[in-house]
Design a protein around this motif. Structure first.
Motif, PDB file in Angstrom:
ATOM      1  N   LEU A   1       0.827  -1.215   0.000  1.00  0.00           N
ATOM      2  CA  LEU A   1       0.000   0.000   0.000  1.00  0.00           C
ATOM      3  C   LEU A   1       0.862   1.266   0.000  1.00  0.00           C
ATOM      4  CD1 LEU A   1      -2.920  -1.038   2.385  1.00  0.00           C
ATOM      5  CD2 LEU A   1      -2.835  -1.070  -0.111  1.00  0.00           C
ATOM      6  N   GLU A   2       2.186   1.062  -0.212  1.00  0.00           N
ATOM      7  CA  GLU A   2       3.127   2.166  -0.400  1.00  0.00           C
ATOM      8  C   GLU A   2       3.127   3.145   0.776  1.00  0.00           C
ATOM      9  OE1 GLU A   2       2.513   3.895  -4.294  1.00  0.00           O
ATOM     10  OE2 GLU A   2       2.103   1.916  -5.133  1.00  0.00           O
ATOM     11  N   TYR A   3       3.083   2.574   1.996  1.00  0.00           N
ATOM     12  CA  TYR A   3       3.116   3.437   3.173  1.00  0.00           C
ATOM     13  C   TYR A   3       4.423   4.207   3.248  1.00  0.00           C
ATOM     14  CZ  TYR A   3       3.516   5.196   7.832  1.00  0.00           C
ATOM     15  OH  TYR A   3       3.701   6.043   8.882  1.00  0.00           O
TER      16      TYR A   3
ATOM     17  N   ALA B   1      -2.497  13.331   4.766  1.00  0.00           N
ATOM     18  CA  ALA B   1      -1.690  12.605   5.751  1.00  0.00           C
ATOM     19  C   ALA B   1      -2.603  11.701   6.581  1.00  0.00           C
ATOM     20  CB  ALA B   1      -0.962  13.590   6.646  1.00  0.00           C
ATOM     21  N   CYS B   2      -1.990  10.730   7.241  1.00  0.00           N
ATOM     22  CA  CYS B   2      -2.747   9.793   8.082  1.00  0.00           C
ATOM     23  C   CYS B   2      -3.642  10.531   9.082  1.00  0.00           C
ATOM     24  CB  CYS B   2      -1.785   8.870   8.826  1.00  0.00           C
ATOM     25  SG  CYS B   2      -0.874   7.723   7.754  1.00  0.00           S
ATOM     26  N   ARG B   3      -3.154  11.658   9.623  1.00  0.00           N
ATOM     27  CA  ARG B   3      -3.948  12.407  10.607  1.00  0.00           C
ATOM     28  C   ARG B   3      -5.344  12.743  10.072  1.00  0.00           C
ATOM     29  NH1 ARG B   3      -2.232  14.606  14.985  1.00  0.00           N
ATOM     30  NH2 ARG B   3      -0.068  14.949  14.372  1.00  0.00           N
TER      31      ARG B   3
ATOM     32  N   VAL C   1      -6.121  -0.230   8.657  1.00  0.00           N
ATOM     33  CA  VAL C   1      -5.844  -0.925   7.393  1.00  0.00           C
ATOM     34  C   VAL C   1      -4.521  -1.687   7.479  1.00  0.00           C
ATOM     35  CG1 VAL C   1      -5.326  -0.618   4.933  1.00  0.00           C
ATOM     36  CG2 VAL C   1      -7.179   0.677   6.004  1.00  0.00           C
ATOM     37  N   LEU C   2      -3.497  -1.013   7.970  1.00  0.00           N
ATOM     38  CA  LEU C   2      -2.171  -1.629   8.040  1.00  0.00           C
ATOM     39  C   LEU C   2      -1.985  -2.457   9.303  1.00  0.00           C
ATOM     40  CD1 LEU C   2       0.100   1.243   6.663  1.00  0.00           C
ATOM     41  CD2 LEU C   2      -1.040  -0.616   5.447  1.00  0.00           C
ATOM     42  N   ASN C   3      -2.953  -2.357  10.232  1.00  0.00           N
ATOM     43  CA  ASN C   3      -2.919  -3.111  11.481  1.00  0.00           C
ATOM     44  C   ASN C   3      -1.568  -2.953  12.192  1.00  0.00           C
ATOM     45  OD1 ASN C   3      -4.004  -4.719  13.477  1.00  0.00           O
ATOM     46  ND2 ASN C   3      -3.226  -6.619  12.551  1.00  0.00           N
TER      47      ASN C   3
ATOM     48  N   HIS D   1       1.314   8.390   5.041  1.00  0.00           N
ATOM     49  CA  HIS D   1       0.333   8.276   3.952  1.00  0.00           C
ATOM     50  C   HIS D   1       0.455   6.890   3.316  1.00  0.00           C
ATOM     51  CE1 HIS D   1      -2.183   9.461   0.528  1.00  0.00           C
ATOM     52  NE2 HIS D   1      -1.309   8.814  -0.229  1.00  0.00           N
ATOM     53  N   CYS D   2      -0.641   6.390   2.781  1.00  0.00           N
ATOM     54  CA  CYS D   2      -0.596   5.205   1.925  1.00  0.00           C
ATOM     55  C   CYS D   2      -1.709   5.351   0.889  1.00  0.00           C
ATOM     56  CB  CYS D   2      -0.741   3.909   2.731  1.00  0.00           C
ATOM     57  SG  CYS D   2      -2.438   3.416   3.083  1.00  0.00           S
ATOM     58  N   VAL D   3      -1.752   4.426  -0.063  1.00  0.00           N
ATOM     59  CA  VAL D   3      -2.707   4.555  -1.168  1.00  0.00           C
ATOM     60  C   VAL D   3      -4.153   4.280  -0.738  1.00  0.00           C
ATOM     61  CG1 VAL D   3      -0.986   4.073  -2.952  1.00  0.00           C
ATOM     62  CG2 VAL D   3      -2.294   2.182  -1.964  1.00  0.00           C
ATOM     63  N   SER D   4      -4.360   3.787   0.497  1.00  0.00           N
ATOM     64  CA  SER D   4      -5.727   3.571   0.991  1.00  0.00           C
ATOM     65  C   SER D   4      -6.272   4.785   1.739  1.00  0.00           C
ATOM     66  CB  SER D   4      -5.759   2.344   1.908  1.00  0.00           C
ATOM     67  OG  SER D   4      -5.560   1.171   1.164  1.00  0.00           O
ATOM     68  N   TRP D   5      -5.568   5.904   1.661  1.00  0.00           N
ATOM     69  CA  TRP D   5      -6.021   7.101   2.378  1.00  0.00           C
ATOM     70  C   TRP D   5      -7.487   7.396   2.054  1.00  0.00           C
ATOM     71  CZ3 TRP D   5      -8.042  11.925   1.209  1.00  0.00           C
ATOM     72  CH2 TRP D   5      -8.041  12.857   2.248  1.00  0.00           C
TER      73      TRP D   5
END
Ligand code: SF4
Length: 98
Positions: free
Chosen positions: A47-49, A59-61, A80-82, A90-94
């Motif tokens: 997921l390219e975190y 951003a994840c926030r 998602v990434l557990n 960030h990742c592509v599932s944002w």
């Protein structure tokens, strides 16, 4: 010759400073990659975190899967990434937080 060495020294110094600034912006990692299982690490890779989002607005926030104990936390669990991720990551599932 001395001028050439001085220019090279300054160029290396600027490059090192730039790397330090990028690292400082992202901050330290929230988890040691060696502590992650292969499946979790594989998910992070697929997921390219990254610890530093290219676009701070994504951003994840600001992601609905980021679950901090306090809003100001720099590290928190990602559903998602557990695993722990940085608020600046960030990742592509944002997915925009509702
Ligand atoms: S899904 Fe991706 S963008 Fe969202 S919190 Fe997890 S790592 Fe960050």
């Amino acid at each position: 010759m001395a001028g050439h060495d001085r220019r090279r020294f300054i160029a290396y110094g600027l490059q090192a400073s730039a790397l330090i600034c990028v690292s400082a912006a992202a901050g330290p990692a929230c988890v040691d990659p060696d502590d992650l299982s292969d499946s979790v690490q594989g998910m992070r890779d697929s997921l390219e975190y990254t610890d530093a989002a290219a676009d701070p607005k994504q951003a994840c926030r600001a992601c609905s899967y980021f679950k901090p104990a306090k809003a100001s936390d720099d590290c928190a669990h990602c559903e998602v990434l557990n695993s722990p991720v940085r608020a600046s990551g960030h990742c592509v599932s944002w997915t925009k937080r509702a």
